[in-house]
Design a protein around this motif. Structure first.
Motif, PDB file in Angstrom:
ATOM      1  N   ASP A 182      -5.193   3.976  -6.472  1.00 50.53           N
ATOM      2  CA  ASP A 182      -4.709   4.505  -4.991  1.00 50.53           C
ATOM      3  C   ASP A 182      -3.293   4.357  -4.882  1.00 50.53           C
ATOM      4  O   ASP A 182      -2.500   4.793  -4.108  1.00 50.53           O
ATOM      5  CB  ASP A 182      -5.427   3.953  -4.004  1.00 50.53           C
ATOM      6  N   GLY A 183      -2.429   3.712  -5.804  1.00 50.14           N
ATOM      7  CA  GLY A 183      -0.962   3.485  -5.818  1.00 50.14           C
ATOM      8  C   GLY A 183      -0.603   2.088  -5.335  1.00 50.14           C
ATOM      9  O   GLY A 183       0.687   1.973  -5.228  1.00 50.14           O
TER      10      GLY A 183
ATOM     11  N   ALA B  19       0.744  11.718 -32.766  1.00 51.19           N
ATOM     12  CA  ALA B  19       0.337  10.723 -31.486  1.00 51.19           C
ATOM     13  C   ALA B  19       1.495  10.978 -30.551  1.00 51.19           C
ATOM     14  O   ALA B  19       0.924  11.087 -29.342  1.00 51.19           O
ATOM     15  CB  ALA B  19       0.177   9.143 -32.156  1.00 51.19           C
ATOM     16  N   ILE B  20       2.736  11.191 -30.741  1.00 49.40           N
ATOM     17  CA  ILE B  20       3.758  11.283 -29.867  1.00 49.40           C
ATOM     18  C   ILE B  20       3.565  12.527 -29.307  1.00 49.40           C
ATOM     19  O   ILE B  20       3.554  12.780 -27.877  1.00 49.40           O
ATOM     20  CB  ILE B  20       5.092  11.307 -30.662  1.00 49.40           C
ATOM     21  N   ALA B  21       3.157  13.666 -30.173  1.00 53.16           N
ATOM     22  CA  ALA B  21       2.949  14.914 -29.368  1.00 53.16           C
ATOM     23  C   ALA B  21       2.185  15.100 -28.475  1.00 53.16           C
ATOM     24  O   ALA B  21       1.909  15.666 -27.583  1.00 53.16           O
ATOM     25  CB  ALA B  21       2.827  16.005 -30.618  1.00 53.16           C
ATOM     26  N   ASN B  22       0.880  14.188 -28.806  1.00 53.50           N
ATOM     27  CA  ASN B  22      -0.338  14.274 -27.813  1.00 53.50           C
ATOM     28  C   ASN B  22      -0.386  13.635 -26.613  1.00 53.50           C
ATOM     29  O   ASN B  22      -1.050  13.687 -25.680  1.00 53.50           O
ATOM     30  CB  ASN B  22      -1.635  13.639 -28.724  1.00 53.50           C
ATOM     31  N   ASN B  23       0.871  12.851 -26.572  1.00 50.69           N
ATOM     32  CA  ASN B  23       1.268  12.168 -25.157  1.00 50.69           C
ATOM     33  C   ASN B  23       2.528  12.320 -24.671  1.00 50.69           C
ATOM     34  O   ASN B  23       3.277  11.431 -24.248  1.00 50.69           O
ATOM     35  CB  ASN B  23       0.895  10.431 -25.554  1.00 50.69           C
ATOM     36  N   GLN B  24       2.842  13.748 -24.983  1.00 48.64           N
ATOM     37  CA  GLN B  24       4.162  13.958 -24.683  1.00 48.64           C
ATOM     38  C   GLN B  24       4.771  13.904 -23.102  1.00 48.64           C
ATOM     39  O   GLN B  24       5.694  13.455 -22.954  1.00 48.64           O
ATOM     40  CB  GLN B  24       4.616  15.407 -25.014  1.00 48.64           C
ATOM     41  N   GLY B  25       3.684  13.770 -22.244  1.00 54.24           N
ATOM     42  CA  GLY B  25       3.966  13.644 -20.994  1.00 54.24           C
ATOM     43  C   GLY B  25       4.535  12.208 -20.514  1.00 54.24           C
ATOM     44  O   GLY B  25       5.637  11.792 -20.004  1.00 54.24           O
ATOM     45  N   VAL B  26       4.049  11.223 -21.255  1.00 45.92           N
ATOM     46  CA  VAL B  26       4.251   9.783 -21.289  1.00 45.92           C
ATOM     47  C   VAL B  26       5.843   9.621 -21.855  1.00 45.92           C
ATOM     48  O   VAL B  26       6.839   8.985 -21.478  1.00 45.92           O
ATOM     49  CB  VAL B  26       3.483   8.901 -21.869  1.00 45.92           C
TER      50      VAL B  26
ATOM     51  N   ILE C 222      -1.792   7.992 -14.478  1.00 39.20           N
ATOM     52  CA  ILE C 222      -1.334   6.708 -13.368  1.00 39.20           C
ATOM     53  C   ILE C 222      -0.230   6.004 -14.042  1.00 39.20           C
ATOM     54  O   ILE C 222       0.901   5.737 -13.094  1.00 39.20           O
ATOM     55  CB  ILE C 222      -2.644   5.922 -13.401  1.00 39.20           C
ATOM     56  N   LEU C 223      -0.180   5.949 -15.512  1.00 42.25           N
ATOM     57  CA  LEU C 223       1.031   5.391 -15.997  1.00 42.25           C
ATOM     58  C   LEU C 223       2.272   6.190 -16.007  1.00 42.25           C
ATOM     59  O   LEU C 223       3.343   5.721 -15.644  1.00 42.25           O
ATOM     60  CB  LEU C 223       0.654   5.158 -17.523  1.00 42.25           C
ATOM     61  N   ILE C 224       2.037   7.650 -15.919  1.00 44.11           N
ATOM     62  CA  ILE C 224       2.922   8.623 -15.809  1.00 44.11           C
ATOM     63  C   ILE C 224       3.782   8.639 -14.270  1.00 44.11           C
ATOM     64  O   ILE C 224       5.272   8.188 -14.219  1.00 44.11           O
ATOM     65  CB  ILE C 224       2.879   9.912 -15.967  1.00 44.11           C
ATOM     66  N   GLU C 225       2.940   8.257 -13.153  1.00 43.67           N
ATOM     67  CA  GLU C 225       3.436   7.839 -11.949  1.00 43.67           C
ATOM     68  C   GLU C 225       4.085   6.758 -12.007  1.00 43.67           C
ATOM     69  O   GLU C 225       4.979   6.618 -11.155  1.00 43.67           O
ATOM     70  CB  GLU C 225       2.155   7.918 -11.039  1.00 43.67           C
TER      71      GLU C 225
ATOM     72  N   SER D 275       1.061  -1.022  -0.105  1.00 41.07           N
ATOM     73  CA  SER D 275      -0.036   0.110  -0.117  1.00 41.07           C
ATOM     74  C   SER D 275       0.926   1.146  -0.067  1.00 41.07           C
ATOM     75  O   SER D 275       1.715   1.464   0.890  1.00 41.07           O
ATOM     76  CB  SER D 275      -0.951  -0.108   1.345  1.00 41.07           C
ATOM     77  N   LEU D 276       0.727   1.882  -0.959  1.00 40.31           N
ATOM     78  CA  LEU D 276       1.402   3.320  -1.080  1.00 40.31           C
ATOM     79  C   LEU D 276       0.478   4.401  -1.351  1.00 40.31           C
ATOM     80  O   LEU D 276      -0.635   4.135  -2.156  1.00 40.31           O
ATOM     81  CB  LEU D 276       2.560   3.007  -2.230  1.00 40.31           C
ATOM     82  N   ALA D 277       0.828   5.705  -1.075  1.00 43.33           N
ATOM     83  CA  ALA D 277      -0.080   6.799  -1.192  1.00 43.33           C
ATOM     84  C   ALA D 277      -0.065   6.904  -2.792  1.00 43.33           C
ATOM     85  O   ALA D 277       1.105   7.059  -3.336  1.00 43.33           O
ATOM     86  CB  ALA D 277       0.179   8.048  -0.550  1.00 43.33           C
ATOM     87  N   MET D 278      -1.304   7.390  -3.329  1.00 45.21           N
ATOM     88  CA  MET D 278      -1.472   7.784  -4.650  1.00 45.21           C
ATOM     89  C   MET D 278      -1.113   9.445  -4.938  1.00 45.21           C
ATOM     90  O   MET D 278      -1.532  10.309  -3.908  1.00 45.21           O
ATOM     91  CB  MET D 278      -3.020   7.727  -5.179  1.00 45.21           C
ATOM     92  N   LEU D 279       0.108   9.612  -5.688  1.00 47.57           N
ATOM     93  CA  LEU D 279       0.374  10.988  -5.708  1.00 47.57           C
ATOM     94  C   LEU D 279      -0.272  11.801  -6.844  1.00 47.57           C
ATOM     95  O   LEU D 279      -0.332  10.985  -8.072  1.00 47.57           O
ATOM     96  CB  LEU D 279       1.910  11.271  -5.942  1.00 47.57           C
ATOM     97  N   PRO D 280      -0.746  12.780  -6.987  1.00 49.06           N
ATOM     98  CA  PRO D 280      -1.277  13.530  -8.212  1.00 49.06           C
ATOM     99  C   PRO D 280      -0.282  13.892  -9.196  1.00 49.06           C
ATOM    100  O   PRO D 280       0.880  14.375  -9.158  1.00 49.06           O
ATOM    101  CB  PRO D 280      -1.809  14.997  -7.646  1.00 49.06           C
ATOM    102  N   THR D 281      -0.712  13.518 -10.432  1.00 50.47           N
ATOM    103  CA  THR D 281       0.269  13.713 -11.608  1.00 50.47           C
ATOM    104  C   THR D 281      -0.779  14.441 -12.971  1.00 50.47           C
ATOM    105  O   THR D 281      -1.931  14.264 -12.830  1.00 50.47           O
ATOM    106  CB  THR D 281       0.728  12.547 -12.035  1.00 50.47           C
ATOM    107  N   GLY D 282      -0.085  15.060 -13.618  1.00 49.60           N
ATOM    108  CA  GLY D 282      -0.853  15.468 -14.978  1.00 49.60           C
ATOM    109  C   GLY D 282      -0.303  14.846 -16.058  1.00 49.60           C
ATOM    110  O   GLY D 282       0.242  13.643 -16.272  1.00 49.60           O
TER     111      GLY D 282
END
Length: 647
Positions: free
Chosen positions: A409-410, A104-111, A58-61, A4-11
């Motif tokens: 929830d992480g 498609a890459i630009a639309n998902n730049q965060g990943v 969630i994937l980014i986290e 169990s780990l805390a979920m941290l906010p990500t964009g």
């Protein structure tokens, strides 16, 4: 195992400062000996055409936390990373696939940014092509992730070998799928070139995406019908008929608003340069009596062998076998064995596929395993209980593997036991000496009021046997262990082995409480794995492939019903209300575990009922013969076992 780990906010974008605030996925040692495999992320060119939107942050986290996990050596993206297939037919026609993927890459730049950070943290990042991104050219992806390693061995395909002894093989799995394997053969004459890599599955995916994005409308379709079933000795035409039958089933369920003869596929990519209708590639009986699509993918059964050779399939199979296996997830486990685990020319102990979206762990014996790492899409219709799944393989003198789920929830859950499927031959050998016995609690009750439990002997693995017997005793006697001194119980377990290695146990309890006007009866049920010793070893959707068909069975009243505390015939309106309540409960996660295969050849399912006198439960019995048309291959052996029991 639950961490169990805390979920941290990500964009949807990331930077190094964000990853500095997260914890590792688990407490790892200082030796980088773990390979993590994820697949089927399906990132789209626009958010409205992406199957991974809710799960993207969630994937980014997950990727940020992966960087903090000291024992991870490699992250392998096992295909279907970017998606060119999940597009409605009304998406504007385009000619530049390279630009499509760049967008498609630009639309998902965060990943993309976070994947570059994964590499910078010291973890090797590997990409293997999938079917939804089979046209993604290596240099386009390399430009976005410069230090990425790409495993490619044929156009639109690749296998990545890794581990201390190269004992791990990872590929997407579409190489063995008639609908999804690259096809530069079947339409070559039609299009006048050998660039037509997109297989039939591309067109059906576009059609299905249209239906989904239109809200899954129910539109009457007048599909051509093949009336003459070829003899199985006619391998060519029987294969064509099996192909037709599968497409008929799919096309009956997927009914977008577009007309069948409307030229909705305006294709100017991958060797195609024309517009096609749905009927252009739907098989039917031709004037000469043969079964074939009229335009696209004509006589597709005749090109399968050549396609396999071009696609570097190590051990080829028949078209009929490949078509029949398309919607049978066990087929891919069989291919993993044939191509790698049982192949004398390979030295592989662990095979990982993606593609099916259904996580799986299969122990084939002798220290060899097949895994499917599942998917990260938001809504996994093929396995609704688990998305955001991934495989972890630990390499060394002995290689071990497991399947995990990453929660919103992480928290991280080891779901290996719940997605395990042991090789039937290996299971049969390991269970041949198993015996069962009833044990009674000493100094408890009398012959009429006795507490009993089930004990297993004869398992080859003593550790598993001890674990299983503890779980069995705890389950059977749990009311006794927690009861008050003035309460006695009559506990009678009933059991049978179903589905190869699953032990189905149900316990009938009668509670006699001092001062009570009448005894209270209850029934509890549980599935146990004789292979792993785990309880909660399966849920009903592991065995039923079509949830909507199951719901219709309920609404049609093709089942018996018992309501505790209701005497006499159940009123029709009350019964109708109960059926509706059961259908509502089918979509809850709790429902899938509330079932067992009962006496007399029935599947028993539970449902809380608001009209029940005590608010307790309804019990429904569905004859297993009613389930045969909606059963997966996993359920069919259980149906046969129940039939024998009922006889």
């Amino acid at each position: 195992m639950m961490i169990s780990l805390a979920m941290l906010p990500t964009g949807c974008s990331s930077d190094n400062s964000a990853s500095n605030n997260v914890e590792a996925l688990w407490d790892g040692g200082n030796t980088r000996n773990k390979v993590v495999a994820i697949s089927d992320i399906h990132l789209g060119i626009e958010d409205k055409y992406s199957e991974t939107l809710k799960n993207r942050p969630i994937l980014i986290e997950f990727l940020q936390r992966l960087q903090k996990t000291n024992d991870v050596r490699e992250l392998v993206i096992d295909g279907d990373f970017l998606d060119e297939w999940f597009l409605p037919v009304y998406y504007p026609s385009y000619t530049d696939q390279r630009q499509f993927y760049k967008d498609a890459i630009a639309n998902n730049q965060g990943v993309i940014d976070e994947l570059n950070n994964v590499i910078n943290s010291g973890i090797k990042l590997v990409y293997v092509p999938g079917n939804h991104d089979m046209t993604l050219e290596a240099d386009v992806l390399q430009e976005a992730i410069p230090k990425l390693v790409q495993a490619r061995d044929a156009q639109g395909l690749g296998t990545y070998y890794t581990g201390d002894r190269n004992e791990i093989a990872i590929e997407h799995g579409h190489r063995y799928d008639v609908f999804s394997a690259p096809d530069t053969v079947t339409n070559a004459e039609l299009c006048g070139n050998a660039n037509t890599i997109l297989p039939a599955g591309y067109f059906y995916a576009r059609y299905a995406a249209t239906w989904v994005l239109e809200g899954r409308p129910k539109v009457e379709k007048d599909l051509p019908v093949v009336t003459k079933v070829p003899d199985q000795s006619d391998v060519d035409q029987y294969g064509a008929y099996i192909y037709y039958s599968l497409l008929k089933d799919i096309s009956t369920r997927m009914t977008p608003n577009e007309n069948l003869d409307e030229e909705i596929f305006d294709m100017h990519i991958s060797g195609f340069d024309d517009a096609y209708s749905y009927l252009d590639f739907y098989p039917t009986q031709q004037a000469d009596g043969t079964i074939s699509a009229p335009v696209l993918f004509r006589n597709i059964q005749r090109t399968w062998q050549e396609r396999q050779i071009l696609n570097k399939v190590k051990v080829t199979n028949s078209f009929t076998e490949a078509v029949a296996g398309t919607v049978n997830w066990d087929y891919y486990a069989a291919q993993a064995k044939a191509q790698y685990l049982d192949n004398p020319n390979e030295n592989v102990d662990v095979v990982v596929f993606g593609h099916t979206h259904v996580p799986m762990y299969c122990d084939t014996g002798n220290g060899k395993y097949y895994l499917n790492d599942g998917t990260w899409i938001d809504h996994n219709t093929d396995y609704p209980d688990a998305t955001r799944t991934f495989a972890v393989i630990t390499t060394g003198d002995e290689t071990t593997a497991a399947i995990y789920s990453y929660s919103e929830d992480g928290s991280i859950t080891d779901i290996t036991s719940s997605v395990s499927k042991t090789d039937e031959k290996n299971t049969a050998n390991s269970l041949e000496n198993v015996a069962f016995d009833y044990k009674a609690v000493e100094n408890y009750g009398d012959d009429a009021k006795q507490a009993r439990y089930v004990e297993v002997s004869g398992l080859k693995d003593n550790t598993v046997q001890e674990k299983l017997n503890k779980e069995l005793k705890d389950f059977c006697l749990s009311p006794t262990l927690s009861s008050e001194s003035d309460t006695t119980y009559d506990i009678m377990p009933v059991f049978e082995v179903v589905g190869g290695d699953l032990l189905s146990v149900r316990v009938y309890n009668t509670a006699y409480t001092a001062g009570a006007a009448y005894p209270v009866n209850s029934i509890r049920t549980q599935l146990f794995s004789l292979t792993t010793g785990d309880k909660n070893a399966g849920n009903i959707w592991d065995f039923i492939k079509d949830k909507n068909a199951f719901k219709q069975l309920v609404l049609d009243g093709k089942l018996g019903m018992t309501a505790a505390g209701v005497e006499g015939e159940i009123p029709k309106d009350l019964k109708s209300e109960a059926y509706k309540k059961l259908v509502e409960c089918i979509d809850t996660s709790e429902f899938a575990k509330q079932f067992y295969f009962g006496d007399g050849g029935n599947l028993n399912v539970w449902c809380e009922g608001k009209n029940h006198a005590t608010g307790d439960y309804w019990l429904f019995d569905i004859p297993v013969t009613e389930l045969e048309n909606i059963a997966s291959d996993r359920l069919l052996p259980i149906i046969e076992a129940i039939k024998k029991l009922s006889n």
